[in-house]
Design a protein around this motif. Structure first.
Motif, PDB file in Angstrom:
ATOM      1  N   VAL A  30       0.804  -1.217   0.000  1.00  0.00           N
ATOM      2  CA  VAL A  30       0.000   0.000   0.000  1.00  0.00           C
ATOM      3  C   VAL A  30       0.844   1.277   0.000  1.00  0.00           C
ATOM      4  O   VAL A  30       0.812   2.057  -0.956  1.00  0.00           O
ATOM      5  CB  VAL A  30      -0.968   0.022   1.219  1.00  0.00           C
ATOM      6  CG1 VAL A  30      -1.828   1.271   1.199  1.00  0.00           C
ATOM      7  CG2 VAL A  30      -1.826  -1.223   1.248  1.00  0.00           C
ATOM      8  N   ILE A  31       1.596   1.509   1.037  1.00  0.00           N
ATOM      9  CA  ILE A  31       2.264   2.802   1.227  1.00  0.00           C
ATOM     10  C   ILE A  31       3.285   3.085   0.123  1.00  0.00           C
ATOM     11  O   ILE A  31       3.346   4.197  -0.409  1.00  0.00           O
ATOM     12  CB  ILE A  31       2.937   2.888   2.613  1.00  0.00           C
ATOM     13  CG1 ILE A  31       1.914   2.607   3.729  1.00  0.00           C
ATOM     14  CG2 ILE A  31       3.612   4.234   2.808  1.00  0.00           C
ATOM     15  CD1 ILE A  31       0.736   3.553   3.766  1.00  0.00           C
ATOM     16  N   TYR A  32       4.092   2.111  -0.235  1.00  0.00           N
ATOM     17  CA  TYR A  32       5.107   2.312  -1.279  1.00  0.00           C
ATOM     18  C   TYR A  32       4.642   1.789  -2.644  1.00  0.00           C
ATOM     19  O   TYR A  32       5.458   1.601  -3.543  1.00  0.00           O
ATOM     20  CB  TYR A  32       6.430   1.645  -0.880  1.00  0.00           C
ATOM     21  CG  TYR A  32       7.177   2.437   0.167  1.00  0.00           C
ATOM     22  CD1 TYR A  32       8.035   3.465  -0.188  1.00  0.00           C
ATOM     23  CD2 TYR A  32       7.000   2.174   1.521  1.00  0.00           C
ATOM     24  CE1 TYR A  32       8.716   4.194   0.764  1.00  0.00           C
ATOM     25  CE2 TYR A  32       7.683   2.896   2.483  1.00  0.00           C
ATOM     26  CZ  TYR A  32       8.536   3.901   2.100  1.00  0.00           C
ATOM     27  OH  TYR A  32       9.205   4.624   3.050  1.00  0.00           O
ATOM     28  N   HIS A  33       3.345   1.577  -2.782  1.00  0.00           N
ATOM     29  CA  HIS A  33       2.796   1.152  -4.069  1.00  0.00           C
ATOM     30  C   HIS A  33       3.130   2.210  -5.115  1.00  0.00           C
ATOM     31  O   HIS A  33       3.102   3.413  -4.838  1.00  0.00           O
ATOM     32  CB  HIS A  33       1.281   0.970  -3.937  1.00  0.00           C
ATOM     33  CG  HIS A  33       0.649   0.305  -5.104  1.00  0.00           C
ATOM     34  ND1 HIS A  33       0.345   0.987  -6.258  1.00  0.00           N
ATOM     35  CD2 HIS A  33       0.262  -0.979  -5.289  1.00  0.00           C
ATOM     36  CE1 HIS A  33      -0.212   0.151  -7.111  1.00  0.00           C
ATOM     37  NE2 HIS A  33      -0.275  -1.048  -6.554  1.00  0.00           N
ATOM     38  N   ARG A  34       3.410   1.801  -6.320  1.00  0.00           N
ATOM     39  CA  ARG A  34       3.830   2.755  -7.362  1.00  0.00           C
ATOM     40  C   ARG A  34       2.757   3.785  -7.698  1.00  0.00           C
ATOM     41  O   ARG A  34       3.067   4.871  -8.189  1.00  0.00           O
ATOM     42  CB  ARG A  34       4.282   2.024  -8.617  1.00  0.00           C
ATOM     43  CG  ARG A  34       3.201   1.209  -9.276  1.00  0.00           C
ATOM     44  CD  ARG A  34       3.748   0.398 -10.451  1.00  0.00           C
ATOM     45  NE  ARG A  34       2.755  -0.521 -10.930  1.00  0.00           N
ATOM     46  CZ  ARG A  34       1.930  -0.271 -11.940  1.00  0.00           C
ATOM     47  NH1 ARG A  34       2.020   0.865 -12.586  1.00  0.00           N
ATOM     48  NH2 ARG A  34       1.039  -1.154 -12.300  1.00  0.00           N
ATOM     49  N   ASP A  35       1.498   3.479  -7.443  1.00  0.00           N
ATOM     50  CA  ASP A  35       0.415   4.417  -7.740  1.00  0.00           C
ATOM     51  C   ASP A  35       0.006   5.276  -6.548  1.00  0.00           C
ATOM     52  O   ASP A  35      -0.885   6.117  -6.676  1.00  0.00           O
ATOM     53  CB  ASP A  35      -0.821   3.656  -8.235  1.00  0.00           C
ATOM     54  CG  ASP A  35      -0.573   2.980  -9.573  1.00  0.00           C
ATOM     55  OD1 ASP A  35       0.228   3.523 -10.366  1.00  0.00           O
ATOM     56  OD2 ASP A  35      -1.164   1.918  -9.827  1.00  0.00           O
ATOM     57  N   MET A  36       0.616   5.076  -5.380  1.00  0.00           N
ATOM     58  CA  MET A  36       0.222   5.831  -4.188  1.00  0.00           C
ATOM     59  C   MET A  36       0.673   7.285  -4.307  1.00  0.00           C
ATOM     60  O   MET A  36       1.857   7.578  -4.492  1.00  0.00           O
ATOM     61  CB  MET A  36       0.807   5.200  -2.930  1.00  0.00           C
ATOM     62  CG  MET A  36       0.460   5.948  -1.655  1.00  0.00           C
ATOM     63  SD  MET A  36      -1.298   6.126  -1.319  1.00  0.00           S
ATOM     64  CE  MET A  36      -1.658   4.601  -0.503  1.00  0.00           C
ATOM     65  N   LYS A  37      -0.292   8.161  -4.239  1.00  0.00           N
ATOM     66  CA  LYS A  37      -0.073   9.609  -4.252  1.00  0.00           C
ATOM     67  C   LYS A  37      -0.929  10.202  -3.140  1.00  0.00           C
ATOM     68  O   LYS A  37      -1.575   9.486  -2.387  1.00  0.00           O
ATOM     69  CB  LYS A  37      -0.484  10.207  -5.609  1.00  0.00           C
ATOM     70  CG  LYS A  37       0.194   9.587  -6.804  1.00  0.00           C
ATOM     71  CD  LYS A  37       1.624  10.054  -6.906  1.00  0.00           C
ATOM     72  CE  LYS A  37       2.260   9.526  -8.186  1.00  0.00           C
ATOM     73  NZ  LYS A  37       3.402   8.754  -8.031  1.00  0.00           N
ATOM     74  N   ALA A  38      -0.990  11.516  -3.057  1.00  0.00           N
ATOM     75  CA  ALA A  38      -1.762  12.185  -2.004  1.00  0.00           C
ATOM     76  C   ALA A  38      -3.239  11.806  -2.058  1.00  0.00           C
ATOM     77  O   ALA A  38      -3.864  11.577  -1.020  1.00  0.00           O
ATOM     78  CB  ALA A  38      -1.591  13.699  -2.109  1.00  0.00           C
ATOM     79  N   ILE A  39      -3.800  11.703  -3.255  1.00  0.00           N
ATOM     80  CA  ILE A  39      -5.217  11.337  -3.357  1.00  0.00           C
ATOM     81  C   ILE A  39      -5.451   9.901  -2.872  1.00  0.00           C
ATOM     82  O   ILE A  39      -6.461   9.608  -2.233  1.00  0.00           O
ATOM     83  CB  ILE A  39      -5.769  11.539  -4.787  1.00  0.00           C
ATOM     84  CG1 ILE A  39      -7.294  11.411  -4.786  1.00  0.00           C
ATOM     85  CG2 ILE A  39      -5.150  10.580  -5.760  1.00  0.00           C
ATOM     86  CD1 ILE A  39      -7.948  11.888  -6.053  1.00  0.00           C
ATOM     87  N   GLY A  40      -4.512   9.018  -3.124  1.00  0.00           N
ATOM     88  CA  GLY A  40      -4.616   7.650  -2.618  1.00  0.00           C
ATOM     89  C   GLY A  40      -4.535   7.621  -1.098  1.00  0.00           C
ATOM     90  O   GLY A  40      -5.278   6.879  -0.447  1.00  0.00           O
ATOM     91  N   LEU A  41      -3.655   8.443  -0.531  1.00  0.00           N
ATOM     92  CA  LEU A  41      -3.551   8.516   0.925  1.00  0.00           C
ATOM     93  C   LEU A  41      -4.837   9.084   1.525  1.00  0.00           C
ATOM     94  O   LEU A  41      -5.315   8.597   2.543  1.00  0.00           O
ATOM     95  CB  LEU A  41      -2.344   9.361   1.341  1.00  0.00           C
ATOM     96  CG  LEU A  41      -2.142   9.525   2.849  1.00  0.00           C
ATOM     97  CD1 LEU A  41      -2.013   8.173   3.542  1.00  0.00           C
ATOM     98  CD2 LEU A  41      -0.924  10.397   3.121  1.00  0.00           C
ATOM     99  N   ALA A  42      -5.412  10.095   0.885  1.00  0.00           N
ATOM    100  CA  ALA A  42      -6.678  10.660   1.372  1.00  0.00           C
ATOM    101  C   ALA A  42      -7.776   9.598   1.354  1.00  0.00           C
ATOM    102  O   ALA A  42      -8.556   9.479   2.307  1.00  0.00           O
ATOM    103  CB  ALA A  42      -7.080  11.864   0.526  1.00  0.00           C
TER     104      ALA A  42
END
Length: 105
Positions: A73-85
């Motif tokens: 999850v956290i270091y997933h290549r698609d994780m950005k601010a919107i994913g964290l939100a």
């Protein structure tokens, strides 16, 4: 398995398992993560990554569950601010539906 949207257009998503959510709760990873504005930014994601890195260096933090959360999850290549939100929203909803069970005496 839950899915969170990783971008605005909805073309990318990240799978989040029940174990991932339990790990977030266990280590209180979202506590004091977002500043008083309540806006999730790339800096929030960087702060989370740094917090997890420092946890991984401790004996308590070197668990397989925390590593799985990082990889999946956290270091997933698609994780950005919107994913964290979206992950924060999912965790908040899950946490309210699954309160911590206090041991009975």
């Amino acid at each position: 398995m839950y899915k969170i949207q990783a971008n605005k257009s909805g073309t990318r998503s990240i799978g989040v398992s029940l174990e991932n959510l339990e790990t977030i709760r266990r280590y209180s990873l979202f506590q004091l993560l977002i500043d008083s504005s309540g806006i999730v930014t790339e800096q929030s994601l960087d702060k989370l990554k740094l917090n997890i890195r420092s946890l991984l260096t401790t004996p308590e933090g070197s668990s397989r569950e925390l590593l799985d959360l990082c990889i999946d999850v956290i270091y997933h290549r698609d994780m950005k601010a919107i994913g964290l939100a979206n992950l924060l929203d999912l965790y908040t909803q899950w946490n309210s539906e699954n309160p911590i069970q206090e041991p009975q005496e």
